[in-house]
Design an enzyme around this catalytic site. Structure first.
Site, PDB file in Angstrom:
ATOM      1  N   ASP A   1       0.832  -1.212   0.000  1.00 49.57           N
ATOM      2  CA  ASP A   1       0.000   0.000   0.000  1.00 49.57           C
ATOM      3  C   ASP A   1       0.857   1.249   0.000  1.00 49.57           C
ATOM      4  O   ASP A   1       1.307   1.681   1.044  1.00 49.57           O
ATOM      5  CB  ASP A   1      -0.906  -0.052   1.236  1.00 49.57           C
ATOM      6  CG  ASP A   1      -1.928   1.058   1.275  1.00 49.57           C
ATOM      7  OD1 ASP A   1      -2.039   1.817   0.315  1.00 49.57           O
ATOM      8  OD2 ASP A   1      -2.623   1.163   2.307  1.00 49.57           O
TER       9      ASP A   1
ATOM     10  N   GLU B   1      -2.569  10.652   0.596  1.00 51.95           N
ATOM     11  CA  GLU B   1      -3.771   9.816   0.515  1.00 51.95           C
ATOM     12  C   GLU B   1      -4.122   9.225   1.857  1.00 51.95           C
ATOM     13  O   GLU B   1      -5.296   9.042   2.186  1.00 51.95           O
ATOM     14  CB  GLU B   1      -3.561   8.698  -0.520  1.00 51.95           C
ATOM     15  CG  GLU B   1      -4.829   7.910  -0.868  1.00 51.95           C
ATOM     16  CD  GLU B   1      -5.158   6.765   0.088  1.00 51.95           C
ATOM     17  OE1 GLU B   1      -6.342   6.359   0.127  1.00 51.95           O
ATOM     18  OE2 GLU B   1      -4.272   6.277   0.807  1.00 51.95           O
ATOM     19  N   GLU B   2      -3.100   8.896   2.660  1.00 58.14           N
ATOM     20  CA  GLU B   2      -3.362   8.185   3.913  1.00 58.14           C
ATOM     21  C   GLU B   2      -3.991   9.064   5.000  1.00 58.14           C
ATOM     22  O   GLU B   2      -4.453   8.544   6.013  1.00 58.14           O
ATOM     23  CB  GLU B   2      -2.067   7.538   4.448  1.00 58.14           C
ATOM     24  CG  GLU B   2      -1.516   6.427   3.559  1.00 58.14           C
ATOM     25  CD  GLU B   2      -2.383   5.154   3.560  1.00 58.14           C
ATOM     26  OE1 GLU B   2      -3.436   5.134   4.218  1.00 58.14           O
ATOM     27  OE2 GLU B   2      -1.997   4.189   2.877  1.00 58.14           O
TER      28      GLU B   2
END
Ligand SMILES: *[C@@H]1O[C@H](CO)[C@@H](O)[C@H](O)[C@H]1NC(C)=O
Ligand SMILES: *[C@@H]1O[C@H](CO)[C@@H](O)[C@H](O)[C@H]1NC(C)=O
Ligand SMILES: *[C@@H]1O[C@H](CO)[C@@H](O)[C@H](O)[C@H]1NC(C)=O
Length: 421
Positions: A159, A195-196
């Protein structure tokens, strides 16, 4: 050697361009296990060494959210050295304030496309993110040199640096194959920061890209996140709320003289958890995680204040209204418990629908958030990538090289499909 292997793979029925003629693949065979058969026959894809090297380099550079500068710089060099035009899109500091850990270096999204043109109008956007969750975990591989069964570990190995490496390799491999290069010039790569946490990178891209004249429109967006090599039919929506209870302090021996905020809050939370907040066939039930509870000052004092923080995974569409519906339902539950409860929710979104009907792919639905809803526009959305979410964010994040390589083939098929459909 390189060309021979590429020709072998391109010539097999598995990898023949699905959009030109239908796959003859038995639908009971998973895409990945079919790729596995290619390995068992002893052949490795021509790009194995470069794919492993790119993935290793990306995973080896720490890039916890807020600190993506170095990995972004590496990626820009990698892409430009291979003939792509790259552009750095700097995120203004005002748009990154909620990332407390941001270092001093500027943060930027990486945009890249084939050729030297400065103003592309790409039909297909291929995207993933270059930030990771903490803590950094160094790269490791179970074999050297690697083979199809090699397990590669480290933070971001799944990820989402697996998606980044596989997407870049897929595009470069398509460009190498002259027969498709004309189509492929219509592809743009986009690697975003943040994004996280809050999607700052993709939201900034979405806002600014649309301001160009004429505004470019994508036919399709291909988003890389761990989906086990299956095409996601979408993912649940997201809503984060804080619930506050207010009581009246007093001696614990005389509870009826005060009002316990902790008790009110607990009763409310149990009722929220026991309520059917909404479900759908595609996404199942809306679920509630009570992630944090705080309240009171001492065991022998009636609690005056208590609060809980919830993350709700929204199973109902549409994307722009599903979360509001859930928020109202929770609000009604709270009103039915006590008048001294307040709720404050951030901007949520309802379930996100993606296109999962492409020949040769199995499908999956996932419960995690992505950048898919952060790219505004009326494009077809595909969510696909190697590795499983069940190891992402954990101490044992890892994937098999065969899955990483299968994703290169998957992205090639998706890009061609998106360009030609
Ligand atoms: C970026 O900051 C500006 C100014 O504060 C704001 O108007 C805009 O909505 C922000 N954009 C994003 C993507 O956060
Ligand atoms: C969804 O919630 C209902 C109760 O509202 C329950 O019966 C069912 O098992 C749940 N489904 C899943 C997949 O958890
Ligand atoms: C996902 O795949 C299953 C099994 O092939 C199929 O029955 C289902 O309709 C697919 N879902 C969607 C949304 O296409």
């Amino acid at each position: 050697m390189k060309l021979l292997l590429a020709a072998l793979i391109a010539g097999s029925s598995v990898f023949a361009s699905s959009s030109q003629r239908p796959l003859t693949l038995d639908t009971d065979l998973s895409f990945q296990s079919t790729i596995g058969e290619v390995y068992n026959s002893g052949s490795a894809p021509s790009y194995r060494a470069s794919l492993v090297a790119l993935h290793k380099a990306l995973v080896s550079i720490p890039s916890v959210t807020g600190n993506e500068n170095e990995v972004g710089t590496y990626l820009v060099d990698y892409l430009t050295e291979r003939g792509l035009h790259a552009q750095l899109q700097f995120i203004p500091p005002s748009n990154t304030t909620s990332d407390a850990s941001t270092d001093e270096k500027p943060r930027f999204n990486v945009l890249a496309w084939p050729g030297k043109t400065r103003n592309p109008s790409p039909k297909v956007l291929v995207s993933s993110h270059i930030d990771t969750v903490p803590p950094f975990i160094p790269y490791s591989a179970s074999d050297d040199p690697p083979n199809a069964d090699t397990v590669i570990a480290g933070r971001g190995s799944v990820d989402a640096k697996a998606s980044v490496a596989a997407q870049v390799t897929a595009l470069l491999d398509l460009l190498l194959d002259k027969s498709v290069s004309d189509d492929v010039k219509d592809v743009m790569l986009l690697y975003v920061v943040g994004e996280e946490t809050n999607g700052a990178g993709m939201r900034y891209f979405s806002e600014t890209w649309g301001l160009l004249e004429p505004p470019p429109t994508f036919k399709a967006g291909i988003f890389g996140e761990p989906t086990e090599g299956k095409l996601a039919c979408g993912h649940k929506g997201h809503l984060a709320c804080t619930i506050k209870a207010t009581g009246r302090a007093g001696h614990s021996g005389y509870p009826w003289l005060g009002k316990s905020a902790t008790e009110v809050l607990m009763r409310a939370l149990i009722k929220v958890l026991d309520t059917d907040l909404g479900s759908s066939e595609r996404f199942g039930n809306t679920t509630v995680n009570v992630g944090r509870i705080e309240g009171g000052v001492a065991s022998n004092v009636i609690a005056e204040k208590a609060e809980a923080r919830l993350t709700i995974r929204v199973a109902i569409a549409p994307q722009d209204k599903g979360a509001n519906v859930i928020e109202e339902r929770i609000s009604d539950v709270l009103k039915s418990v006590d008048e001294d409860l307040e709720m404050d929710c951030g901007n949520g979104y309802g379930a996100v629908i993606c296109d999962c009907e492409v020949d040769g792919f199995k499908n999956i639905t996932v419960n995690y958030g992505t950048d898919v809803p952060n790219l505004k526009g009326d494009h077809t959305r595909y969510l696909y990538g190697p590795g499983t979410i069940f190891v992402a964010h954990g101490p044992d994040e890892a994937l098999k090289l065969s899955d990483l390589e299968a994703a290169v083939e998957g992205y090639k098929k998706l890009i061609l499909h998106a360009l030609q459909s």
